[in-house]
Design a protein around this motif. Sequence first.
Motif: not given
Lengths: 350, 285
Positions: A223-227
């Motif tokens: 849900d909150r991928p960094a890149t």
Amino acid sequence: MTEVRISHLTKSFGAGPVVDALSLTIGHGEFVSLLGPSGCGKTTTLRMIAGFEDADSGVIAFDGSDVSRVPAEKRDIGMVFQNYALFPHMTVAQNLAFGLEMRKIPAAEIRTRIARVLDMVQLGTMTERYPSQLSGGQQQRVALARAIVIEPRILLLDEPLANLDAKLREEMRVFIRDIQRRVGITTVYVTHDQAEALSMSDRVVVMFGGRIAQTGAPADIYDRPATRQVAGFVGQVNVIEGVVETASGEGGHVRLPFGTIEAPRIGAATPGARVALALRPEAVSLVPPAGAGWQGRVVSRHYGGNLVDYRVAMADGTVIHAQTFPTTQFEPGAEVGVHADAARLWPLGD
Amino acid sequence: MATGKRRSATLLLIAPAALVLLVFLVIPYVNIVIMSFRPPGEGAPYGVGFTLANYRKFFSDSFYMLQVLNTLWIGFVVTLSCLLIGFPVAWQLARGESRLRPLYYSIVLAPLLVGIVIRSYGWTVLLGNNGVINRTLMGWGVTDGPLPLMYNGLGICIALTHVLLPFMVLPIMSAIQGIDPSLEAAARSLGASRAVAFRRVLLPLARPGIQTGSILVFVLAISAYVTPALIGGLRVKTMAVTVVDALIDTFQWPFGSALALVLSVVGATCVIVFARLTRMRWKVA
């Protein structure tokens, strides 16, 4: 239970580094997956933890004691290999006894421990079979049993499900995770399959080019991928670029090439800044064209049973990937309203 | 019906090979067996009637029995030394990562590319009393007189080991190539040192290759003619040399046939016993 602490681990084969200054701590009894495409250094990292490869530099410590120079056979690890690596000239019982004999365990105890573990992997009746007489799934369970019967400090699994068919693979995911929980052993699991990593792990480590791109709980990664790279590798994603019109706190109003949206999270952006937002296909819903949302036209539809996969061309030509339940379906060529769940929009770094 | 068709197709496929074997192996062999029971003839290969005299002559003369034992002993020594020398080479060829591997491979095969007479003659140049080795040793003052390297069992064993080494290396190499390298890693992850992993996992799995190579080398060593004839000279004779002597030099065809059959039976018995002793109970998937 054992804590594994890896610091600044580096390994090169010829050209560039395969593993590049990798640091990672795996807690007592934790199940950690190393996830990445082939060549990202995940298997090399695992082989260094096992002791099959020497690191060029960096330290691997089990419970605080440096094992970097300890040979594989003295590290007290259990390993499951992609091709199972069962000894073809030994029966199931002999395969399982091997590690116990190396530890000079008395014969009577060897028998009881083998019986207990085979029971756990539901192969109690197979003791006298040779590996060639077992199915792929059974061989896999013997390999797992052989690794855990020695009660190692750490369990290492190298793509253990890659050679199984899809149905068995899903069963084995649950099975392996269940056994790992019962035994409570610190586990490192290498895979290129994001579904495996997400469904089994306490924590997922996404690797690209020998470096860690992101570490987090499965839901964090998804849900909150960094890149962009992480977002693209872990599941399917629409990356939509836009310009911030107004910002308030975490969120703001973003102008997209085909419309606008009020997003609760856009990163710390100021008006006029460009942002890239990740939107998972299942967070997009399609409605009849008179309804609210952006307007688009269905380009293609792929029926997948539980979900239907659509590609929808927006007014400016951008193609949005949507996955919906098959309750209402749209024909290719149909005009549709496209609705995005704003809460699922996530700003991506580079 | 379908199986009947398949069976006739199978017969058709093996027919050419079976015909060659029948004409050039079975019929001559039967001929040898019959001839071994014939009395010697004057001006003909053999006389009329049947007799056990040839076998009686063999078993009553300890000279021939000793020769059989000597031949078997040479076969055993050559097989063992090919195994000891060949195994590390096979290992290196199968698992080595050197870019020179194709070169090593051709070096192993090289003895097969030179005619057997030339090769054996080469050994006489090296091993003879006036040969390269003895002259060098005497030149350095290591020995006063020449070492007996030729015209004895030692010379035959050295030359045969060289000649037959590829027959040991190639089967072992292919057996080792068939062993999954992760098996060694698995053994070590379970707590086995490299030495124990070798003994308990790799060696048993290489056994089919060792068995094939040993049988090949043994059979070829006890039936070798040219090398023992050239290196052993008149003093040391193996069975094969004696058989040829009987056939060609003294023209005793029936007795030579009996000798050849005894050699075949003894050799076959050794191979069967060896294969039985090293039989495997498991099979690779």
